[in-house]
Design a protein around this motif. Structure first.
Motif, PDB file in Angstrom:
ATOM      1  N   ILE A 401       0.367  -0.826  -0.210  1.00 21.46           N
ATOM      2  CA  ILE A 401      -0.234  -0.055   0.143  1.00 21.46           C
ATOM      3  C   ILE A 401       0.862   1.776   0.088  1.00 21.46           C
ATOM      4  CG2 ILE A 401      -1.472   1.095   1.587  1.00 21.46           C
ATOM      5  CD1 ILE A 401      -2.631  -0.968   2.353  1.00 21.46           C
ATOM      6  N   THR A 402       0.460   2.093  -1.026  1.00 23.27           N
ATOM      7  CA  THR A 402       1.333   3.701  -0.759  1.00 23.27           C
ATOM      8  C   THR A 402       0.584   4.468  -0.778  1.00 23.27           C
ATOM      9  OG1 THR A 402       1.096   3.842  -3.135  1.00 23.27           O
ATOM     10  CG2 THR A 402       2.886   2.724  -2.268  1.00 23.27           C
ATOM     11  N   ILE A 403       1.011   5.342   0.068  1.00 24.96           N
ATOM     12  CA  ILE A 403      -0.639   6.972   0.194  1.00 24.96           C
ATOM     13  C   ILE A 403       0.459   8.209  -0.022  1.00 24.96           C
ATOM     14  CG2 ILE A 403      -0.799   5.543   2.640  1.00 24.96           C
ATOM     15  CD1 ILE A 403       0.336   7.321   4.300  1.00 24.96           C
ATOM     16  N   ASP A 404      -0.816   8.792   0.261  1.00 25.43           N
ATOM     17  CA  ASP A 404       0.061  10.761  -0.024  1.00 25.43           C
ATOM     18  C   ASP A 404       0.931  10.946   0.602  1.00 25.43           C
ATOM     19  OD1 ASP A 404      -1.321  10.446  -2.475  1.00 25.43           O
ATOM     20  OD2 ASP A 404      -3.089  10.906  -1.327  1.00 25.43           O
ATOM     21  N   LYS A 405       1.989  11.988   0.068  1.00 22.66           N
ATOM     22  CA  LYS A 405       2.687  13.013   0.642  1.00 22.66           C
ATOM     23  C   LYS A 405       1.467  14.470   1.568  1.00 22.66           C
ATOM     24  CE  LYS A 405       6.856  10.665   0.760  1.00 22.66           C
ATOM     25  NZ  LYS A 405       6.808   9.527   0.806  1.00 22.66           N
ATOM     26  N   LEU A 406       2.417  14.973   2.129  1.00 24.63           N
ATOM     27  CA  LEU A 406       1.735  16.219   1.935  1.00 24.63           C
ATOM     28  C   LEU A 406       2.686  17.457   1.267  1.00 24.63           C
ATOM     29  CD1 LEU A 406       1.441  16.848   6.395  1.00 24.63           C
ATOM     30  CD2 LEU A 406      -0.632  16.620   5.121  1.00 24.63           C
ATOM     31  N   THR A 407       2.245  18.483   0.355  1.00 20.53           N
ATOM     32  CA  THR A 407       2.488  18.891  -0.374  1.00 20.53           C
ATOM     33  C   THR A 407       3.179  20.249   0.372  1.00 20.53           C
ATOM     34  OG1 THR A 407       0.714  20.547  -0.550  1.00 20.53           O
ATOM     35  CG2 THR A 407       0.794  18.342  -2.670  1.00 20.53           C
ATOM     36  N   ALA A 408       4.330  21.027  -0.294  1.00 23.13           N
ATOM     37  CA  ALA A 408       4.644  21.883   0.704  1.00 23.13           C
ATOM     38  C   ALA A 408       3.791  22.703   1.290  1.00 23.13           C
ATOM     39  CB  ALA A 408       6.330  22.916   0.089  1.00 23.13           C
ATOM     40  N   GLU A 409       2.664  23.276   0.931  1.00 23.20           N
ATOM     41  CA  GLU A 409       1.703  23.985   1.168  1.00 23.20           C
ATOM     42  C   GLU A 409       1.081  23.446   2.044  1.00 23.20           C
ATOM     43  OE1 GLU A 409      -2.031  26.336  -2.144  1.00 23.20           O
ATOM     44  OE2 GLU A 409      -1.399  23.586  -2.119  1.00 23.20           O
ATOM     45  N   GLN A 410       0.630  22.389   1.936  1.00 24.93           N
ATOM     46  CA  GLN A 410      -0.419  21.598   2.919  1.00 24.93           C
ATOM     47  C   GLN A 410       1.257  21.246   4.363  1.00 24.93           C
ATOM     48  OE1 GLN A 410      -0.656  17.758   0.370  1.00 24.93           O
ATOM     49  NE2 GLN A 410      -3.189  18.081   0.418  1.00 24.93           N
ATOM     50  N   LYS A 411       1.856  21.207   4.483  1.00 26.20           N
ATOM     51  CA  LYS A 411       3.028  21.122   5.393  1.00 26.20           C
ATOM     52  C   LYS A 411       2.740  23.026   6.338  1.00 26.20           C
ATOM     53  CE  LYS A 411       5.884  17.950   4.943  1.00 26.20           C
ATOM     54  NZ  LYS A 411       7.309  17.594   4.117  1.00 26.20           N
ATOM     55  N   LYS A 412       2.870  23.329   5.450  1.00 22.44           N
ATOM     56  CA  LYS A 412       2.510  25.606   5.493  1.00 22.44           C
ATOM     57  C   LYS A 412       1.719  25.640   5.930  1.00 22.44           C
ATOM     58  CE  LYS A 412       3.594  29.722   4.630  1.00 22.44           C
ATOM     59  NZ  LYS A 412       3.150  30.883   3.575  1.00 22.44           N
ATOM     60  N   TYR A 413       0.188  25.766   5.450  1.00 22.67           N
ATOM     61  CA  TYR A 413      -1.017  25.512   6.165  1.00 22.67           C
ATOM     62  C   TYR A 413      -1.316  24.667   7.319  1.00 22.67           C
ATOM     63  CZ  TYR A 413      -5.811  25.371   6.382  1.00 22.67           C
ATOM     64  OH  TYR A 413      -7.269  25.678   7.110  1.00 22.67           O
ATOM     65  N   LEU A 414      -0.614  23.609   8.029  1.00 27.03           N
ATOM     66  CA  LEU A 414      -0.932  22.695   9.067  1.00 27.03           C
ATOM     67  C   LEU A 414      -0.120  23.917   9.942  1.00 27.03           C
ATOM     68  CD1 LEU A 414      -1.259  19.548   7.508  1.00 27.03           C
ATOM     69  CD2 LEU A 414      -2.483  20.560   8.829  1.00 27.03           C
ATOM     70  N   SER A 415       0.964  24.280   9.869  1.00 26.67           N
ATOM     71  CA  SER A 415       1.829  24.940  11.119  1.00 26.67           C
ATOM     72  C   SER A 415       1.487  26.221  10.953  1.00 26.67           C
ATOM     73  CB  SER A 415       2.731  24.436  10.340  1.00 26.67           C
ATOM     74  OG  SER A 415       3.093  25.025   9.364  1.00 26.67           O
ATOM     75  N   SER A 416       0.328  26.442  10.160  1.00 25.15           N
ATOM     76  CA  SER A 416      -0.050  28.464  10.693  1.00 25.15           C
ATOM     77  C   SER A 416      -1.568  28.062  11.090  1.00 25.15           C
ATOM     78  CB  SER A 416      -0.202  28.792   8.964  1.00 25.15           C
ATOM     79  OG  SER A 416      -0.919  28.394   7.884  1.00 25.15           O
ATOM     80  N   TRP A 417      -1.657  29.764  12.145  1.00 21.47           N
ATOM     81  CA  TRP A 417      -2.522  29.897  12.275  1.00 21.47           C
ATOM     82  C   TRP A 417      -3.736  31.140  11.770  1.00 21.47           C
ATOM     83  CZ3 TRP A 417      -2.677  35.676  13.932  1.00 21.47           C
ATOM     84  CH2 TRP A 417      -1.990  35.777  13.841  1.00 21.47           C
ATOM     85  N   GLU A 418      -2.535  31.630  10.370  1.00 20.76           N
ATOM     86  CA  GLU A 418      -3.311  33.160  10.166  1.00 20.76           C
ATOM     87  C   GLU A 418      -4.524  32.459   8.721  1.00 20.76           C
ATOM     88  OE1 GLU A 418      -0.078  31.967   9.974  1.00 20.76           O
ATOM     89  OE2 GLU A 418       0.984  33.873  10.411  1.00 20.76           O
ATOM     90  N   MET A 419      -5.252  31.273   7.980  1.00 24.05           N
ATOM     91  CA  MET A 419      -5.418  31.742   7.599  1.00 24.05           C
ATOM     92  C   MET A 419      -6.843  31.155   7.832  1.00 24.05           C
ATOM     93  SD  MET A 419      -4.880  29.866   3.129  1.00 24.05           S
ATOM     94  CE  MET A 419      -3.811  29.767   3.853  1.00 24.05           C
ATOM     95  N   GLY A 420      -8.039  31.629   7.868  1.00 17.26           N
ATOM     96  CA  GLY A 420      -9.395  31.440   8.215  1.00 17.26           C
ATOM     97  C   GLY A 420     -10.400  31.200   7.001  1.00 17.26           C
ATOM     98  N   THR A 421     -11.827  31.839   7.610  1.00 18.83           N
ATOM     99  CA  THR A 421     -12.665  31.673   6.869  1.00 18.83           C
ATOM    100  C   THR A 421     -12.672  32.461   5.594  1.00 18.83           C
ATOM    101  OG1 THR A 421     -13.776  31.673   8.533  1.00 18.83           O
ATOM    102  CG2 THR A 421     -15.035  32.103   6.539  1.00 18.83           C
TER     103      THR A 421
END
Ligand code: ADE
Length: 421
Positions: A401-421
């Motif tokens: 079984i292979t799975i997806d990897k986080l993209t650089a954009e997703q990693k950044k999103y997951l470690s940030s708080w700025e982006m909201g609604t």
């Protein structure tokens, strides 16, 4: 049979044992990879280990792995009824392991065997249920000073060891293998679910479809078994003492009620709680004629067997591992495997494919302990996250079984708080 290096039933069983060990090995690819690395790196060179585990084909492959790492291992059973005598014979004959285990051994022999592993002066322990650690702490204190650390396989053992640590009485560090995600999410749930059903069917031959099955306890083991019973067409009732677990059971689609209601309805009762007397005298009084009762928790204390013995007018063994108790009014209650864990007493324990991850955790935790014991306190430690994650990666790979990897954009999103609604 008794010899200096071992106490097993019959060396003549070794051939069948070896076939079963090899068969299990093909479903243990992660452990095999570790064994191959251990052969090269020898991380356990010179380590004497006492292991108190269920003596099964899967455990045999763990023993081979520890030996490949350079350890000298003495193995005894962690339950008097769970030993596979053919495997014990092969471990001694084909792999030169020190083994003290005979299926059906009495309490005295069980503890003699534990003591015999301690007589070899281990510097590490590997437990399933914490009997070895308890014995060392209670009766073999002189030996404890040389022990640098240990590992523990099961929920019950971890609870006992944490209580020892809370009382500041634990004398060396322990890694709680049970608490690794790649252990309890899979072994406790899918392993116990399947092997418990396997043991019940082997012992009784009963049809599960249409039966009312009472599952006592909705931890990882309970939910694993409840799911299997439901899948086979049973009407499943769950009993719980924990409100959150009871809610989960209700929303997973099970009937939830107290034991004194469930007792009147069940055809089959299975305890998976880790606690004492969860099926008690008053429950036997309420049960239907012909009710079948068994346990899949670590110790044989979950069903109040002494109370059942006292209430019964007579008792007879009607079939291998099935005891019939006749209660006043001629009501029959059937107790399986003397209340010992049904999945190992009547069947062969969890499948190798799931023990692969549990025992990969054991082998890597033993290596971790040897490398890190000087830094550790006398506490119960989790399996390091990197080990857990590494085992998940290797198991997925082995399953193709292979799975997806986080993209650089997703990693950044997951470690940030700025982006909201
Ligand atoms: N615990 C549950 N199943 C087991 C198995 N197959 N081997 C060792 N320990 C176990």
């Amino acid at each position: 049979m008794s010899r200096e290096k071992a106490d097993i039933k019959d060396l003549g069983l070794a051939k069948v044992g070896q076939e079963r060990i090899e068969w299990a090995d093909k479903d243990m690819p992660v452990l095999k990879l570790i064994r191959e690395r251990f052969e090269k790196e020898r991380p356990l060179k010179g380590v004497t280990m006492a292991a108190c585990l269920h003596v099964t084909a899967e455990t045999a492959n763990l023993m081979r792995t520890l030996q490949a790492g350079g350890a000298r291992v003495a193995l005894c059973a962690s339950n008097p009824l769970s030993t596979q005598d053919d495997v014990a014979a092969s471990l001694l004959k084909d792999y030169g392991l020190t083994v003290f285990a005979i299926k059906g051994e009495d309490r005295e022999t069980y503890y003699r065997h534990l003591n015999q592993t301690i007589d070899l002066h281990p510097i590490m322990t590997m437990d399933d249920g914490a009997d070895l650690v308890s014995l060392l702490h209670a009766n073999r204190k002189k030996e404890v000073s040389r022990v640098i650390g240990g590992t523990e396989e099961t929920t019950t053992g971890v609870i006992r060891l944490k209580s020892l640590a809370d009382q500041k009485k634990l004398l060396y560090p322990i890694v709680a293998v049970n608490d690794a995600e790649t252990k309890h999410f899979f072994d406790n749930r899918y392993g116990t679910g399947q092997s418990t059903m396997d043991g019940i069917i082997r012992a009784t031959g009963m049809l599960i479809a249409g039966k009312t099955v009472v599952v006592v306890g909705y931890g990882w083991c309970g939910r694993g078994f409840a799911t299997k019973a439901k899948g086979m067409g049973a009407n499943v009732i769950v009993t719980e003492v924990d409100a959150v677990k009871a809610l989960e059971a209700a929303m997973d689609g099970f009937m939830v009620m107290p034991m004194n209601m469930a007792a009147k309805m069940g055809d089959l009762f299975v305890t998976l709680t880790g606690d004492i007397n969860v099926i008690d005298k008053e429950h036997f009084k309420l049960m239907k004629d012909g009710a079948i009762v068994c346990n899949s928790g670590h110790f044989n204390a979950e069903i109040n067997i002494p109370a059942l013995e006292k209430m019964a007018k007579s008792k007879k063994r009607v079939k291998y591992l099935v005891d019939e108790y006749i209660l006043p009014g001629q009501k029959r209650i059937y107790l399986l495997a003397e209340g010992r864990l049904i999945n190992l007493a009547a069947a062969e324990g969890h499948p190798a494919a799931v023990m692969d991850m549990s025992f990969a955790n054991q082998a890597l935790s033993a290596e971790y302990m040897i490398k890190n014991y000087k830094k550790l306190e006398k506490r119960v430690y989790p399996v390091p996250m990197e080990i857990d994650k590494n085992i998940a990666d290797l198991k997925l790979k082995a399953m193709g079984i292979t799975i997806d990897k986080l993209t650089a954009e997703q990693k950044k999103y997951l470690s940030s708080w700025e982006m909201g609604t």
